[in-house]
Design an enzyme around this catalytic site. Structure first.
Site, PDB file in Angstrom:
ATOM      1  N   CYS A 177      12.153 -55.689 -48.431  1.00  0.00           N
ATOM      2  CA  CYS A 177      12.436 -54.646 -47.664  1.00  0.00           C
ATOM      3  C   CYS A 177      11.967 -54.116 -46.411  1.00  0.00           C
ATOM      4  O   CYS A 177      10.658 -54.437 -46.480  1.00  0.00           O
ATOM      5  CB  CYS A 177      12.797 -53.634 -48.747  1.00  0.00           C
ATOM      6  N   CYS A 215      14.952 -48.685 -52.264  1.00  0.00           N
ATOM      7  CA  CYS A 215      15.172 -49.223 -53.298  1.00  0.00           C
ATOM      8  C   CYS A 215      14.060 -48.867 -54.502  1.00  0.00           C
ATOM      9  O   CYS A 215      13.255 -48.356 -54.283  1.00  0.00           O
ATOM     10  CB  CYS A 215      15.568 -50.815 -53.427  1.00  0.00           C
ATOM     11  N   GLU A 249      10.721 -51.216 -45.972  1.00  0.00           N
ATOM     12  CA  GLU A 249       9.676 -50.211 -46.437  1.00  0.00           C
ATOM     13  C   GLU A 249       8.620 -50.970 -47.099  1.00  0.00           C
ATOM     14  O   GLU A 249       7.358 -50.486 -46.613  1.00  0.00           O
ATOM     15  CB  GLU A 249      10.030 -49.269 -47.731  1.00  0.00           C
ATOM     16  N   ILE A 307      13.725 -58.534 -44.585  1.00  0.00           N
ATOM     17  CA  ILE A 307      13.644 -60.080 -44.216  1.00  0.00           C
ATOM     18  C   ILE A 307      14.105 -60.855 -45.419  1.00  0.00           C
ATOM     19  O   ILE A 307      13.506 -60.678 -46.534  1.00  0.00           O
ATOM     20  CB  ILE A 307      12.425 -60.507 -43.725  1.00  0.00           C
TER      21      ILE A 307
END
Length: 139
Positions: free
Chosen positions: A57, A95, A59, A48
């Site tokens: 992210c 990331c 995750e 988002i």
């Protein structure tokens, strides 16, 4: 991989589905994640974004949603990412910030399932974030 290949494929499919809810008007890169908790429950997340470039992210969305529901033990996470409107054609990895959040809640042997939409690849958190600083570093 600690989970079965069938379960890994199921999580990968859920991560691919979660991409559909991605809000990515700035990067045009849609990511989905599916987090398997130790109790068997699954939480999904998508990336988002905001105009201020400080979004979240997929995750972390999945992990934070699970944590907000009181979950603290996680078994695996599946991740799928590609350009918005495109099918994945490579293994999109978490990331650095997501890897550090995973290290907060997960052991080094935590399974990270990557999918390119056709195949899956399993790696461990320790494989993606070796020599990590985590809660045990403060003991």
């Amino acid at each position: 991989m600690k989970i079965s290949e069938a379960k890994a494929k199921e999580l990968a499919a859920q991560a691919l589905k979660a991409r559909e809810n991605s809000y990515c008007p700035y990067s045009d890169f849609a990511v989905g994640a599916a987090l398997l908790c130790a109790d068997g429950s699954v939480y999904t997340g998508c990336n988002i974004e905001t105009a201020a470039f400080n979004g979240c992210c997929a995750e972390r969305t999945a992990i934070f949603t699970a944590a907000a529901q009181g979950k603290r033990e996680f078994t695996a996470i599946a991740v799928a990412g590609a350009g918005r409107g495109s099918e994945p054609d490579f293994f999109c990895t978490p990331c650095g910030v997501c890897r550090q959040v995973m290290r907060e809640f997960c052991r080094p042997d935590f399974d990270i399932i990557l999918t390119d939409g056709k195949d899956i690849k399993a790696v461990t958190l320790d494989g993606l974030l070796p020599m990590a600083f985590g809660p045990d570093s403060l003991e």
